[in-house]
Design a protein around this motif. Structure first.
Motif, short mmCIF file in Angstrom:
data_model
loop_
_atom_site.label_atom_id
_atom_site.label_comp_id
_atom_site.label_asym_id
_atom_site.label_seq_id
_atom_site.Cartn_x
_atom_site.Cartn_y
_atom_site.Cartn_z
N GLY A 112 0.55 -1.15 -0.04
CA GLY A 112 0.08 -0.20 -0.12
C GLY A 112 0.69 1.30 -0.16
O GLY A 112 0.34 2.15 -0.03
N LYS A 113 2.09 1.25 -0.07
CA LYS A 113 2.88 2.41 0.11
C LYS A 113 2.79 3.11 -1.40
O LYS A 113 2.80 4.33 -1.20
CB LYS A 113 4.52 2.06 0.13
CG LYS A 113 5.43 3.35 0.44
CD LYS A 113 6.84 2.66 0.68
CE LYS A 113 7.70 3.87 0.92
NZ LYS A 113 9.11 3.78 1.20
N TYR A 114 2.93 2.68 -2.34
CA TYR A 114 2.89 3.29 -3.74
C TYR A 114 1.74 3.01 -4.64
O TYR A 114 0.95 1.90 -4.59
CB TYR A 114 4.08 2.89 -4.62
CG TYR A 114 5.42 3.13 -4.06
CD1 TYR A 114 5.87 4.40 -3.51
CD2 TYR A 114 6.48 2.06 -3.65
CE1 TYR A 114 7.02 4.86 -2.91
CE2 TYR A 114 7.72 2.25 -3.05
CZ TYR A 114 8.00 3.82 -2.82
OH TYR A 114 9.16 4.01 -2.26
N GLY A 115 1.06 3.95 -5.43
CA GLY A 115 0.26 3.60 -6.48
C GLY A 115 0.97 3.99 -7.65
O GLY A 115 1.51 5.09 -7.89
N VAL A 145 3.76 7.12 -13.71
CA VAL A 145 4.53 7.93 -12.43
C VAL A 145 4.12 7.04 -11.33
O VAL A 145 3.14 6.16 -11.35
CB VAL A 145 3.67 9.27 -12.34
CG1 VAL A 145 4.22 10.39 -13.26
CG2 VAL A 145 2.08 9.33 -12.14
N VAL A 146 4.73 7.29 -10.27
CA VAL A 146 4.75 6.61 -8.93
C VAL A 146 4.20 7.59 -8.02
O VAL A 146 4.93 8.81 -7.79
CB VAL A 146 6.05 5.98 -8.63
CG1 VAL A 146 5.92 5.01 -7.32
CG2 VAL A 146 6.31 4.95 -9.65
N ILE A 188 4.02 12.71 -6.29
CA ILE A 188 4.96 11.84 -7.23
C ILE A 188 6.24 11.91 -6.76
O ILE A 188 6.86 12.63 -6.37
CB ILE A 188 4.82 12.74 -8.58
CG1 ILE A 188 3.28 12.52 -9.03
CG2 ILE A 188 5.54 11.93 -9.59
CD1 ILE A 188 3.30 13.16 -10.64
N VAL A 189 6.62 10.30 -6.59
CA VAL A 189 7.86 10.26 -6.15
C VAL A 189 8.85 9.54 -7.18
O VAL A 189 10.08 9.21 -6.90
CB VAL A 189 7.85 9.40 -4.75
CG1 VAL A 189 7.19 10.32 -3.62
CG2 VAL A 189 7.28 8.04 -4.93
N ASP A 229 11.10 -1.75 -11.75
CA ASP A 229 11.21 -2.29 -10.44
C ASP A 229 10.30 -1.49 -9.71
O ASP A 229 10.22 -0.26 -9.79
CB ASP A 229 12.97 -1.58 -10.13
CG ASP A 229 13.31 -2.13 -8.79
OD1 ASP A 229 12.26 -2.51 -7.76
OD2 ASP A 229 14.54 -2.61 -8.68
N ALA A 230 9.64 -2.06 -8.97
CA ALA A 230 8.48 -1.55 -7.98
C ALA A 230 9.17 -0.61 -6.86
O ALA A 230 8.36 -0.03 -6.25
CB ALA A 230 7.83 -2.54 -7.39
N LYS A 231 10.52 -0.53 -6.66
CA LYS A 231 10.82 0.09 -5.83
C LYS A 231 12.05 1.26 -6.17
O LYS A 231 12.58 1.16 -7.36
CB LYS A 231 11.76 -0.76 -4.66
CG LYS A 231 10.57 -1.54 -4.10
CD LYS A 231 11.56 -2.46 -2.87
CE LYS A 231 10.79 -3.50 -2.42
NZ LYS A 231 11.22 -4.32 -1.17
#
Length: 478
Positions: A178-181, A192-193, A201-202, A238-240
């Protein structure tokens, strides 16, 4: 004590072999849940304006939830139902379905136990997909006709804010924790993340093309996969942080959706390729393609069962759901449903008790179809969806030169010569494909008419005012 220790040591190995409690499935990386009569598979049916409801324990259509009317009734200025039922998401507890209708700019929230409408929220122009945050507190709606995510309260479904994103957000999916959309775009070449709590947006990922309709996060929390419909690719990043691109894979014209299944053999990405009528299967560790599964006309949305043992695929031009066994990657069966399925969802435990038949209606006889093929330079599949006296025509065009204008029309002669009545003009995408639509009493003149009145579907080069050579013409009737 030694015996007890040995039993504990082998439990993880057993779980990997059987696909039980230690495996996890999308979207929220929940433990496996074996297929049961409490589960439901749903499709959002764009041309019948229904939601089809399937019991996966029997692979049987139970009925449909009617959200709107057929054409032309839904064209009235006094029309109150939903139009172009398209996207779909569901709450983490499996009790609420969120159904997007593009034409009426709405999100309809449905109680999965009773099939009753809880609430309808109207948002901005042409929303595409909606999904609950993993904690259930918010629903994020990608408003593709504009440039923001509409954030709705997860309890009362009222809009509480907006998140500015690149123009044309296609879909949002969340990281399992649940940290990122993750928000891909259908009009801008950028994903965008977003930090799900600060709404900022990060991260930014360059897409290989502007048209992304679908995005999926792997349940292990390591990767994000997205589809690029206009160029026929999938991308993986990469999801991170720093959200680096890991792979770009050519998949085929009209690559629609992607989803992930964890199985005893590993974690796999399943990708629908529309013009080839197939689902391609890739390993998520090596990105190797391991299978190609023929499924039927224009596969679109897909979703794994709660234990990853099956993949359910909506067939947009086939009015059906194809069921794939993930062990063998073979087609098990095809289930008839409503017209033009788009988004889909598999909800484990959707019906905690009872038969779940309340508020369902039978699939109407008007939901018939005729399928045709256009051959020549490349090949196109055409479906005529009955709407009573008229049909909605949808053609999945393939094999033509990219980024060129063409006209779909009705020719007087079988070879496409003679007078041609234009139905739709279109531009092919960079892969030489297109999805083309028209409405009218078309079946009556391309299949049922007398020889003197008969007309033939053709595709010609150029605009309707200056038609050029015939490149495809009607070949067969199924």
């Amino acid at each position: 004590m030694k015996t007890f220790t040995m039993v504990l040591a082998v439990l993880p190995a057993i779980s990997l072999l059987t696909g039980t409690a230690f495996a996890q499935q999308v979207p929220n990386a929940k433990p496996d849940r074996p297929i049961s009569a409490q589960d439901r598979f749903y499709t959002s049916d764009q041309f019948s304006n229904t939601v089809s409801v399937i019991d996966p324990s029997t692979n049987r259509l139970l009925g449909v939830i009617k959200l709107g009317d057929l054409t032309p009734a839904n064209l009235s200025p006094l029309y109150k139902g939903q139009l172009l039922v398209h996207g779909m998401g569901f709450s983490p507890d499996g009790r609420t379905l969120a159904v997007i209708s593009i034409g009426s700019n709405s999100v309809t929230f449905i109680d999965t136990a009773t099939n009753a409408i809880k609430h309808t929220t109207y948002v901005g122009r042409s929303p595409h997909e909606a999904f609950f945050r993993p904690d259930g507190r918010e629903v994020w709606v990608s408003v593709r006709g504009e440039d923001y995510i509409a954030v709705l309260d997860g309890s009362n479904f009222k809009e509480t804010g907006r998140i500015a994103v690149p123009n044309g957000p296609g879909m949002t999916i969340f990281s399992p924790n649940g940290k990122y959309g993750y928000v891909c775009s259908s009009f801008s070449p950028e994903t965008v993340v977003i930090d799900a709590h600060t709404k900022r947006i990060v991260g930014r990922i360059k897409q290989d093309s502007p048209f992304c309709p679908d995005i999926a996060a792997t349940p292990d929390g390591r990767q994000v996969w997205l589809t690029l419909k206009d160029v026929g690719k999938v991308m993986v990043f990469d999801a991170k942080p720093p959200f680096a691109v890991l792979k770009s894979i050519d998949t085929g014209a009209i690559t629609n959706h992607v989803n992930i299944a964890r199985t005893p053999r590993g974690q796999f990405a399943y990708v629908t390729v529309g013009t080839q009528n197939i689902v391609k299967v890739f390993r998520t560790d090596s990105f190797e393609q391991v299978a190609t599964v023929p499924v039927g006309a224009l596969p679109h949305g897909l979703w794994p069962s709660g234990d990853g043992s099956r993949i359910y695929v909506g067939l947009e031009n086939g009015d059906g759901v194809a069921v794939i066994d993930t062990v063998t990657n073979r087609l098990l069966t095809t289930i008839p449903i409503g017209q033009g399925p788009q988004g889909v969802a598999y909800v484990p435990g959707a019906v905690p008790s009872g038969d779940g038949m309340t508020n369902l209606v039978p699939l109407e006889k008007a939901n018939g179809k005729v399928q045709l093929t256009l051959s020549g330079q490349g090949q196109s599949q055409v479906t005529l969806f009955d709407q009573g006296q008229v049909q909605i025509l949808q053609a999945a065009v393939a094999g033509l030169p990219p980024k060129q204008p063409f006209t779909l029309g009705l020719a007087a002669n079988p070879d496409g010569t003679g007078a041609v009545q234009p139905l739709a003009k279109f531009m092919t995408n960079p892969a030489g494909a297109a999805i083309v639509n028209a409405v009218g009493p078309i079946r009556q003149i391309v299949t049922d008419a007398t020889p003197a009145q008969r007309r033939y579907l053709v595709i010609r080069v150029g605009d309707p005012d200056a038609p050029g050579a015939v490149v495809q013409r009607q070949a067969t009737t199924n």
